[in-house]
Design an enzyme around this catalytic site. Structure first.
Site, PDB file in Angstrom:
ATOM      1  NE  ARG A 163      -9.988  -2.470  -3.366  1.00 54.40           N
ATOM      2  CZ  ARG A 163      -9.683  -1.419  -2.429  1.00 54.40           C
ATOM      3  NH1 ARG A 163      -8.039  -1.898  -1.524  1.00 54.40           N
ATOM      4  NH2 ARG A 163     -10.073  -0.668  -1.559  1.00 54.40           N
ATOM      5  CG  ASP A 199      -1.179  -2.291   6.856  1.00 55.35           C
ATOM      6  OD1 ASP A 199      -1.962  -2.678   7.231  1.00 55.35           O
ATOM      7  OD2 ASP A 199      -0.024  -1.662   5.983  1.00 55.35           O
ATOM      8  CE1 TYR A 209      -9.536   3.379   6.190  1.00 50.95           C
ATOM      9  CE2 TYR A 209      -8.641   3.976   8.446  1.00 50.95           C
ATOM     10  CZ  TYR A 209      -8.308   3.843   6.903  1.00 50.95           C
ATOM     11  OH  TYR A 209      -7.581   4.270   6.320  1.00 50.95           O
ATOM     12  CE  LYS A 210      -8.635   0.395   4.589  1.00 57.74           C
ATOM     13  NZ  LYS A 210      -7.260   0.340   4.229  1.00 57.74           N
ATOM     14  CG  PHE A 216      -2.080   1.046   1.053  1.00 57.67           C
ATOM     15  CD1 PHE A 216      -3.129   0.731   0.623  1.00 57.67           C
ATOM     16  CD2 PHE A 216      -1.641   2.218   1.954  1.00 57.67           C
ATOM     17  CE1 PHE A 216      -4.283   2.052   0.530  1.00 57.67           C
ATOM     18  CE2 PHE A 216      -2.802   3.186   2.122  1.00 57.67           C
ATOM     19  CZ  PHE A 216      -3.963   3.047   1.413  1.00 57.67           C
TER      20      PHE A 216
HETATM   21  C1  LIG Z   1      -6.616   1.519   4.184  1.00 54.33           C
HETATM   22  C2  LIG Z   1      -4.609   1.178   4.334  1.00 54.33           C
HETATM   23  C3  LIG Z   1      -4.125   1.808   5.079  1.00 54.33           C
HETATM   24  C4  LIG Z   1      -4.716   3.319   5.383  1.00 54.33           C
HETATM   25  O1  LIG Z   1      -3.475   4.434   6.113  1.00 54.33           O
HETATM   26  P1  LIG Z   1      -4.795   5.181   7.068  1.00 54.33           P
HETATM   27  O2  LIG Z   1      -3.514   5.839   8.313  1.00 54.33           O
HETATM   28  O3  LIG Z   1      -5.777   5.005   7.533  1.00 54.33           O
HETATM   29  O4  LIG Z   1      -5.226   6.111   6.069  1.00 54.33           O
HETATM   30  C5  LIG Z   1      -2.894   1.595   5.229  1.00 54.33           C
HETATM   31  N1  LIG Z   1      -2.074   0.733   4.857  1.00 54.33           N
HETATM   32  C6  LIG Z   1      -2.978  -0.250   4.135  1.00 54.33           C
HETATM   33  C7  LIG Z   1      -3.099  -1.724   3.308  1.00 54.33           C
HETATM   34  C8  LIG Z   1      -4.018  -0.584   4.066  1.00 54.33           C
HETATM   35  O5  LIG Z   1      -5.054  -0.840   3.139  1.00 54.33           O
END
Ligand SMILES: *Cc1c(COP(=O)(O)O)cnc(C)c1O
Length: 397
Positions: free
Chosen positions: A371, A201, A226-227, A124
């Site tokens: 997705r 992560d 939040y997911k 990411f």
């Molecule tokens: C959604 C996501 C993030 C989000 O990071 P934020 O700090 O909440 O914006 C980070 N890493 C991965 C792998 C994600 O899917």
């Protein structure tokens, strides 16, 4: 005759959980719970009560009455229900990005004398950017893994980068594009065999894939809420530090909330001996309460039952997409994928826009991916069938 979505919903032991969410939109199918989960009804009530009674009624007294302990108390709840983590190792704080920044520094600090951080090019963006930033600040080198998007980081791919210079390896449990689920215990062992530490992560697996951080001897982990945890836009994230690293784990945003005695307002800084040392400043109380409700809903259903439905939902989506001849870039082996299914299409942007116009929300990822995020507590088989039908129709135009 193929099984109807109504029959699948009828046989689904988690189907009643859909009623625990606020569903008063005008959508045909919401297939983006992997970017923003639906709002649990319990959260709606809890936050209204918090605003009315706690914030409105207790004012500053609320901090000493209960709020000050929330980051660790809810961290422990989340750790136990979602992460396989014993208490005292998880806090709720800040965003995933900020926690990642702190943990990358802490992780590099427990491997002095080693100067490489390993990460894959498919990771990411925030993970890649922060690894580059922390490596540059500490005079370290980034070793890039270049895996195939779908196979992703296998033990063989990881082995090419490990060595006596490896300090930290950063991996995402589920790839945000392909949905590939990595072998968390196996890859963790490989990093340890090389003498490094790992930061996982868990953004796309927390709440939907069984995770056993303590059992796998994971060093550090972060993830968002939040997911699949359904705690709402911008809800605070979590950070996990294995108990054995706690004494040596130092993070760079060492604000007053990370101090040994928060209210002593001491002239000199002394870091908390507990997981509170990963905190920085005043946390969002309403955000943490939303995390708590999300975690409780998952705990009630059970992560194993959620995972079983996730495997079945994704298999159902794959079956429908296959029948329409669409290209799928998500592993077909259920044990190798998380809870979203990704389609590759040359005109993905237009197809996704067409779907949204017809009341189906997927998400589009540059340049050619769509997705479909399937969130087992709130997504029905009927929703998958209706959503895929619209996708197939839009893709055929
Ligand atoms: C959604 C996501 C993030 C989000 O990071 P934020 O700090 O909440 O914006 C980070 N890493 C991965 C792998 C994600 O899917």
């Amino acid at each position: 005759m193929p099984v109807s979505p109504a029959d699948l919903d009828g046989a689904d032991r988690l189907s009643a959980f859909r009623d625990r969410f606020v569903i008063d939109d005008d959508l045909v199918a919401y297939l983006d719970g992997n970017s923003l989960g639906r709002l649990p009804k319990a959260t709606q009530e809890r936050l209204a009560a918090f605003v009315r009674e706690e914030w409105g009624g207790r004012l500053i007294r609320g901090w000493s009455e209960s709020w000050v302990d929330l980051p660790v108390a809810v961290g422990d709840e989340l750790g136990a229900a979602l992460l396989g983590a014993a208490s005292g190792q998880t806090v709720i704080a800040d965003s995933t990005s900020v926690n990642l920044y702190k943990l990358l520094h802490a992780a590099a600090g427990v491997r002095p004398g080693r100067d490489e951080i390993v990460i894959d090019v498919t990771n990411f963006p925030t993970d890649r950017y922060l690894v580059e930033s922390v490596a540059s600040a500490r005079g370290m080198t980034v070793r890039w893994l270049e895996p195939d998007l779908v196979e992703n980081v296998t033990p063989d791919v990881l082995a090419t980068a490990l060595g006596e210079r490896t300090a930290v390896v950063v991996l995402s449990h589920v790839d945000y594009r392909s949905g590939t689920l990595l072998d968390l215990p196996g890859l963790t062992d490989a990093v340890h065999a090389a003498g490094g530490v790992v930061v996982w992560d868990l953004c796309h697996s927390a709440g939907v894939v069984p995770i056993a951080l303590d059992a796998a001897a994971v060093d550090f982990a972060v993830g968002c809420t939040y997911k699949y945890v359904n705690a709402g836009p911008g809800a605070p994230a979590f950070a996990y530090v294995a108990a054995r690293h706690l004494a040596d784990a130092r993070q760079p945003i060492a604000g007053w909330w990370s101090a040994a005695d928060l209210f002593a307002m001491s002239d000199t800084y002394e870091t908390s001996p507990t997981i509170r040392r990963m905190l920085s400043g005043t946390p969002s109380v309403s955000g943490i309460l939303a995390v708590q409700e999300g975690v409780r809903l998952i705990a009630e259903a059970g992560v194993d039952a959620i995972r079983a439905k996730s495997e079945a939902l994704t298999a159902y989506a794959i079956e429908l997409l296959d029948a329409a001849g669409l290209e799928i870039v998500t592993p077909r082996e259920p044990g190798l994928r998380g809870s979203h299914v990704t389609v590759r299409h040359a005109e993905a942007r237009e197809v996704a826009a067409g779907m949204i116009e017809r009341g189906v929300v997927p998400d589009f990822r540059e340049p050619d991916l769509i997705r479909l995020g399937l969130s087992p507590l709130s997504t029905s088989y009927a929703e998958v069938a209706a959503g895929v039908a619209v996708l197939v129709d839009c893709a055929a135009r």
